[in-house]
Structures are given as C-alpha cells and as structure tokens.
Motif scaffolding. Structure first.
Motif, PDB file in Angstrom:
ATOM      1  N   THR A  44      -1.274 -14.447   2.859  1.00  0.00           N
ATOM      2  CA  THR A  44      -0.454 -13.798   1.901  1.00  0.00           C
ATOM      3  C   THR A  44       0.839 -14.726   2.188  1.00  0.00           C
ATOM      4  O   THR A  44       1.462 -15.302   3.640  1.00  0.00           O
ATOM      5  N   ASN A  65      -7.786 -12.829   0.996  1.00  0.00           N
ATOM      6  CA  ASN A  65      -6.474 -13.859   0.093  1.00  0.00           C
ATOM      7  C   ASN A  65      -5.940 -13.190  -0.709  1.00  0.00           C
ATOM      8  O   ASN A  65      -6.718 -12.474  -1.956  1.00  0.00           O
ATOM      9  N   ASP A  67      -3.076 -13.982  -1.816  1.00  0.00           N
ATOM     10  CA  ASP A  67      -1.918 -14.630  -2.797  1.00  0.00           C
ATOM     11  C   ASP A  67      -2.987 -14.690  -4.678  1.00  0.00           C
ATOM     12  O   ASP A  67      -4.092 -14.819  -4.689  1.00  0.00           O
ATOM     13  N   ILE A  68      -2.619 -15.007  -4.922  1.00  0.00           N
ATOM     14  CA  ILE A  68      -2.709 -14.732  -6.074  1.00  0.00           C
ATOM     15  C   ILE A  68      -3.323 -16.774  -6.917  1.00  0.00           C
ATOM     16  O   ILE A  68      -4.305 -16.960  -7.759  1.00  0.00           O
ATOM     17  N   SER A  88      -7.802 -15.395  -5.480  1.00  0.00           N
ATOM     18  CA  SER A  88      -7.440 -14.191  -5.416  1.00  0.00           C
ATOM     19  C   SER A  88      -7.724 -12.888  -4.890  1.00  0.00           C
ATOM     20  O   SER A  88      -9.114 -12.710  -5.996  1.00  0.00           O
TER      21      SER A  88
END
Ligand code: CU
Lengths: 117, 187
Positions: A44, A65, A67-68, A88
């Motif tokens: 993150t 994961n 995150d984008i 993601s």
C-alpha cells in the motif's frame, strides 16, 4: 482452510470468512486452524507493510496489492522473479524456503525482507 | 534553460509572494505559503492532476518508441501504466464529485513546457535521448511532488480530492527514486 466449518452450515462459514478478513486486516501474522503460520504483507502506498518479517521455514506469506498500480516481487540482488505481476487487488501466496531479501520488480525503491532468525 | 530552472518556473506561476520550493529548497515551508495565497480551486486542481499525468504518459510513449535501453524502456512503461492508473482514479473521482476541470496558468505552463520537451526528445536518439528523457523525468517528478505538496494539497477544498492527492504522492516519490537510479547508471 474453511473446510472444517462446512458442517456448521453457511452462516458459520460466512462469519468465519468475515472473521478471517477482519483478522488479516488487523494483524500481519496469525496461525490458521491447521496450525500453519500465515503472514500477510500488504502492499500500500508503494510500500511493503510490514517491510521486515521474521518467519520460519514452511510459513506461508500472502502479499496483497492494495495499490491502484501493479507491483511484483523479485529477489533484490538478482532481480529473479518470485511472483508474477500482481495487478491491483491481486494476492500472491508463497511458502518460505529460505530468507528472502526482495524488492518490487517494477518499482526498485520498494524493498522488503523475510528473515529467518 | 536547464530542466531544473525550467520547472522552477512551474511553481512560480500559481503561487504569488512565494518561496519557490525547487530553487530555494524550502519544501517544508512551501505548504504554509501556498495555503495563505490560496488561488487554486478544486476544478483547477483537477485540471492540473489530469494534465500532469497526461504529460508523463505522453513522454513515456515517446521513450518506448525511441529508446533502446532496457532500463529506460522499463521505466517508460512504468510511467505509462502507473500514470494511466492515477489518471483513471482521478477522473473517476472528479466525475463522481461533479467537478469539471478548469485550466489555469499552471496547466498552460506545464503544457507549453511539455510540448517543447517532446519536440526536443523527437530530435534525439541513442544515449542523448536517454539522458534527456531521464534528466527531465527527474526534474519533472521533483517539480510535480513540490506542486502537489506545496499547492494542491493545501488548496484542495473537497476532502476526497485532498485524500486522492495525498494517496498519489508515494507513486511520484517511487518514480523519482527510480529515475534517479537510472540517471546515476547513465552518467
Ligand atoms: Cu511496485
């Protein structure tokens, strides 16, 4: 890992899933019903959290994961791939064989370590 | 004009009476100065975020066409993939919030500098191309981080927009470290 709750019916199974989700969101390490130690490493904000984990041989590591953007796990020194690219929301499960000093294969500033004491 | 001085001008466009973070290096104090001279609306911020991501995607696509260096190409592909993801999440949020991006001087300056840079890149090849692309990426990421921290975050009115700006900073920081590593390897 939810097989043992199946006989209690779907409601129990659902709450077991919820409980597991709650636990995995709160703590990095827990022992599952089979006695297996699992460690969660959240990706993150372009960081592995926790970045350093003390583990034992045979423990299971799950990277998630959040995150984008995609990330991956590689051996830091050789850049050898440990995981495929995790998009993601993807997770990657890995059984510890030895200590691992790793990085993200896509973002070399992201670093982590699995340490066997 | 060097890339660093070129981008130091980006900061001076939107913040008047200011401490220009890149030339003076007073990044820590910039947020306060920007907060007091709050001239950016959420619509301006949306336009800046969209513009800044598009610029880096565009430069990345040029590098993918022109560079033969594996490290540079990997980085360029990262810029295209990651900035598209950031752009998509920004567009999704401003659409949800009903904010229509409104260009301002900062967006115009960024666009003009990007056009000049791309024209220069298209005239270069080989090591000269790689150096120009990577040097510019370092300066650009430094400048954009400065603008996000010093101007956009302090100016954002909507809490979700502010949170988005905070959440994209680690991406820009990781990219900055990445291109600094390549810059070292190229020199
Ligand atoms: Cu990564």
């Amino acid at each position: 890992m939810f097989i043992h709750v199946k006989k209690y019916g779907s409601i129990v199974k659902v709450s077991a899933v919820c409980l597991t989700m709650l636990l995995t969101s709160l703590v990095a390490t827990f022992v599952d019903a089979g006695g297996q130690t699992q460690h969660l490493v959240t990706i993150t904000g372009f960081k592995f959290v926790p970045a350093v984990l003390n583990v034992e041989r045979g423990d299971t590591i799950v990277w998630v994961n959040h995150d984008i953007v995609p990330h991956s796990i590689v051996v830091r020194s050789s850049k050898e791939a440990v995981s495929p690219v995790m998009e993601s929301g993807d997770t990657f499960t890995y059984v510890v064989g030895s200590s691992l000093v790793y990085a993200c294969g896509l973002h070399p500033s992201m670093k982590g370590k699995l340490a066997i004491p | 004009m060097s890339v660093a001085t070129q981008y130091s001008k980006v900061g001076s466009v939107a913040v008047l009476a200011l401490c220009v973070f890149i030339t003076t290096g007073c990044t820590e104090k910039a947020p306060m100065a920007a907060a007091e001279s709050n001239v950016l609306t959420d619509a301006n911020i949306a336009a800046i975020v969209v513009g800044a991501n598009n610029i880096d995607i565009s430069a990345g696509n040029i590098a993918l066409k022109r560079s033969k260096n594996a490290q540079v190409r990997d980085f360029a592909q990262r810029m295209v993939t990651d900035h598209k993801a950031v752009l998509n999440s920004a567009v999704k949020l401003v659409t949800k919030l009903g904010v229509t991006p409104v260009n301002n001087d900062l967006v115009a300056t960024l666009a003009k500098q990007s056009q000049e840079h791309e024209k220069n890149l298209r005239s270069l090849s080989g090591k000269a191309f790689d150096k120009s692309y990577i040097d510019h990426e370092v300066a650009y990421h430094e400048a954009v981080i400065g603008v996000i921290e010093g101007q956009l975050i302090p100016s954002a009115q909507n809490a979700e927009l502010k949170a988005l700006l905070v959440s994209v900073l680690p991406a820009f920081r990781a990219h900055l470290e990445h291109c600094q590593m390549i810059q070292k390897a190229l020199s």
